[in-house]
Structures are given as structure tokens and as C-alpha cells.
Motif scaffolding. Structure first.
Motif, PDB file in Angstrom:
ATOM      1  N   PHE A 116       0.848  -1.182   0.000  1.00  0.00           N
ATOM      2  CA  PHE A 116       0.000   0.000   0.000  1.00  0.00           C
ATOM      3  C   PHE A 116       0.888   1.236   0.000  1.00  0.00           C
ATOM      4  CE2 PHE A 116      -4.077  -1.872   0.789  1.00  0.00           C
ATOM      5  CZ  PHE A 116      -3.780  -3.064   1.409  1.00  0.00           C
ATOM      6  N   SER A 117       0.665   2.129  -0.937  1.00  0.00           N
ATOM      7  CA  SER A 117       1.386   3.399  -0.907  1.00  0.00           C
ATOM      8  C   SER A 117       0.800   4.269   0.196  1.00  0.00           C
ATOM      9  CB  SER A 117       1.315   4.100  -2.258  1.00  0.00           C
ATOM     10  OG  SER A 117      -0.025   4.220  -2.678  1.00  0.00           O
ATOM     11  N   THR A 118      -0.505   4.301   0.294  1.00  0.00           N
ATOM     12  CA  THR A 118      -1.214   5.035   1.339  1.00  0.00           C
ATOM     13  C   THR A 118      -2.497   4.286   1.639  1.00  0.00           C
ATOM     14  OG1 THR A 118      -0.413   7.129   0.452  1.00  0.00           O
ATOM     15  CG2 THR A 118      -2.241   7.233   1.980  1.00  0.00           C
ATOM     16  N   LEU A 119      -2.770   4.104   2.897  1.00  0.00           N
ATOM     17  CA  LEU A 119      -4.017   3.459   3.302  1.00  0.00           C
ATOM     18  C   LEU A 119      -4.842   4.482   4.052  1.00  0.00           C
ATOM     19  CD1 LEU A 119      -5.707   0.888   3.464  1.00  0.00           C
ATOM     20  CD2 LEU A 119      -4.506   0.333   5.568  1.00  0.00           C
ATOM     21  N   ASP A 120      -5.958   4.872   3.479  1.00  0.00           N
ATOM     22  CA  ASP A 120      -6.833   5.886   4.064  1.00  0.00           C
ATOM     23  C   ASP A 120      -7.933   5.181   4.839  1.00  0.00           C
ATOM     24  OD1 ASP A 120      -8.664   7.834   4.674  1.00  0.00           O
ATOM     25  OD2 ASP A 120      -8.673   8.734   2.690  1.00  0.00           O
ATOM     26  N   LYS A 159      -3.694   7.254  -6.682  1.00  0.00           N
ATOM     27  CA  LYS A 159      -2.900   7.064  -7.894  1.00  0.00           C
ATOM     28  C   LYS A 159      -2.383   8.410  -8.387  1.00  0.00           C
ATOM     29  CE  LYS A 159      -3.601   2.668  -8.445  1.00  0.00           C
ATOM     30  NZ  LYS A 159      -2.493   1.749  -8.311  1.00  0.00           N
ATOM     31  N   LYS A 160      -1.126   8.463  -8.822  1.00  0.00           N
ATOM     32  CA  LYS A 160      -0.534   9.709  -9.312  1.00  0.00           C
ATOM     33  C   LYS A 160      -1.068  10.092 -10.686  1.00  0.00           C
ATOM     34  CE  LYS A 160       3.813   9.229  -6.861  1.00  0.00           C
ATOM     35  NZ  LYS A 160       5.268   9.099  -6.991  1.00  0.00           N
ATOM     36  N   GLY A 161      -1.287   9.134 -11.538  1.00  0.00           N
ATOM     37  CA  GLY A 161      -1.679   9.403 -12.919  1.00  0.00           C
ATOM     38  C   GLY A 161      -3.172   9.581 -13.087  1.00  0.00           C
ATOM     39  N   LYS A 162      -3.630   9.264 -14.298  1.00  0.00           N
ATOM     40  CA  LYS A 162      -5.058   9.348 -14.581  1.00  0.00           C
ATOM     41  C   LYS A 162      -5.623   7.952 -14.810  1.00  0.00           C
ATOM     42  CE  LYS A 162      -3.614  11.137 -18.993  1.00  0.00           C
ATOM     43  NZ  LYS A 162      -3.831  12.072 -20.061  1.00  0.00           N
ATOM     44  N   GLU A 163      -6.940   7.878 -14.943  1.00  0.00           N
ATOM     45  CA  GLU A 163      -7.607   6.584 -15.083  1.00  0.00           C
ATOM     46  C   GLU A 163      -7.072   5.808 -16.278  1.00  0.00           C
ATOM     47  OE1 GLU A 163     -11.080   9.225 -14.909  1.00  0.00           O
ATOM     48  OE2 GLU A 163      -9.206   9.692 -13.911  1.00  0.00           O
ATOM     49  N   LYS A 164      -6.982   4.506 -16.099  1.00  0.00           N
ATOM     50  CA  LYS A 164      -6.507   3.622 -17.168  1.00  0.00           C
ATOM     51  C   LYS A 164      -7.703   3.093 -17.970  1.00  0.00           C
ATOM     52  CE  LYS A 164      -2.291   2.782 -14.898  1.00  0.00           C
ATOM     53  NZ  LYS A 164      -2.563   3.564 -13.741  1.00  0.00           N
ATOM     54  N   ILE A 165      -7.442   2.748 -19.211  1.00  0.00           N
ATOM     55  CA  ILE A 165      -8.489   2.180 -20.061  1.00  0.00           C
ATOM     56  C   ILE A 165      -8.815   0.755 -19.621  1.00  0.00           C
ATOM     57  CG2 ILE A 165      -9.042   1.477 -22.427  1.00  0.00           C
ATOM     58  CD1 ILE A 165      -7.285   3.829 -23.359  1.00  0.00           C
ATOM     59  N   TYR A 220     -12.374   2.857  -3.252  1.00  0.00           N
ATOM     60  CA  TYR A 220     -12.242   3.990  -4.158  1.00  0.00           C
ATOM     61  C   TYR A 220     -10.841   4.055  -4.751  1.00  0.00           C
ATOM     62  CZ  TYR A 220     -16.441   5.597  -1.784  1.00  0.00           C
ATOM     63  OH  TYR A 220     -17.699   5.681  -1.265  1.00  0.00           O
ATOM     64  N   LEU A 221     -10.786   4.461  -5.999  1.00  0.00           N
ATOM     65  CA  LEU A 221      -9.536   4.831  -6.648  1.00  0.00           C
ATOM     66  C   LEU A 221      -9.565   6.347  -6.790  1.00  0.00           C
ATOM     67  CD1 LEU A 221      -9.463   2.170  -9.481  1.00  0.00           C
ATOM     68  CD2 LEU A 221      -7.818   2.348  -7.609  1.00  0.00           C
ATOM     69  N   TYR A 222      -8.523   7.011  -6.289  1.00  0.00           N
ATOM     70  CA  TYR A 222      -8.435   8.457  -6.421  1.00  0.00           C
ATOM     71  C   TYR A 222      -7.243   8.793  -7.299  1.00  0.00           C
ATOM     72  CZ  TYR A 222      -8.008  13.387  -5.477  1.00  0.00           C
ATOM     73  OH  TYR A 222      -7.916  14.737  -5.630  1.00  0.00           O
ATOM     74  N   TYR A 223      -7.492   9.538  -8.368  1.00  0.00           N
ATOM     75  CA  TYR A 223      -6.465   9.923  -9.318  1.00  0.00           C
ATOM     76  C   TYR A 223      -6.124  11.404  -9.128  1.00  0.00           C
ATOM     77  CZ  TYR A 223      -7.507   5.489 -11.519  1.00  0.00           C
ATOM     78  OH  TYR A 223      -7.684   4.143 -11.760  1.00  0.00           O
ATOM     79  N   PHE A 224      -4.869  11.661  -8.719  1.00  0.00           N
ATOM     80  CA  PHE A 224      -4.441  13.033  -8.451  1.00  0.00           C
ATOM     81  C   PHE A 224      -4.468  13.913  -9.695  1.00  0.00           C
ATOM     82  CE2 PHE A 224      -2.434  11.083  -4.692  1.00  0.00           C
ATOM     83  CZ  PHE A 224      -2.901  11.955  -3.724  1.00  0.00           C
TER      84      PHE A 224
END
Length: 83
Positions: free
Chosen positions: A12-16, A34-40, A67-71
Motif C-alpha cells: 500500500f502506498s497510502t491506506l486511508d 494514484k498519481k496518474g489518470k484513469e486507465k483504459i 475507491y480509486l483516487y487519481y491526483f
């Protein structure tokens, strides 16, 4: 985090846990950042499911959604983990 019955290792990079990951009533969820944007494809959702399996087994909890959060897009996506 390691779950040995499935030979599954996740990091886990971060566990909220602000939504209450240890609620006894089963209303547990968490956020994967996630640092990037949503993947296809579904690779991020598969990672989320693997993390949920480990959390459920290690802490004897149930996680129905997460949840997936994209920065980069400031977007939070609800992912159902019941299927």
C-alpha cells in the motif's frame, strides 16, 4: 502485506482509513491513491481487489466497495468489490 493462502503480496502506498476500515458492522472501504489518470483497462481495479483480499483476511473484516483516487484528474471512482 502478505496473504499466504493465495501467495499474494501487496504494498500500500497510502491506506486511508478515514471511512472506518475496522468497523465491525461490515461497512468498510478504503481509498487507493494514484498519481496518474484513469486507465483504459482494469489493472487499477484488479490491484484494489487484491489489496481488499489481503485486508479482509488479515483483519477479519469485509470490504464491499473501495475507491480509486487519481491526483492528475482529481477524480475519485467507486469500485464495487462484491462481484
Amino acid at each position: 502485506m502478505f496473504f499466504d493462502r493465495c501467495f499474494l503480496l501487496v504494498k500500500f502506498s497510502t491506506l486511508d482509513d478515514s471511512h472506518g476500515i475496522f468497523y465491525a458492522d461490515g461497512n468498510n472501504d478504503y481509498v487507493e491513491y494514484k498519481k496518474g489518470k484513469e486507465k483504459i483497462n482494469d489493472v487499477d481495479k484488479l490491484q484494489l481487489a487484491a489489496q481488499a483480499i489481503c485486508l479482509e483476511k488479515m483483519y477479519q473484516i469485509h470490504i464491499e466497495e473501495s475507491y480509486l483516487y487519481y491526483f492528475s484528474t482529481n477524480n475519485r471512482i467507486l469500485v464495487s468489490l462484491t462481484d
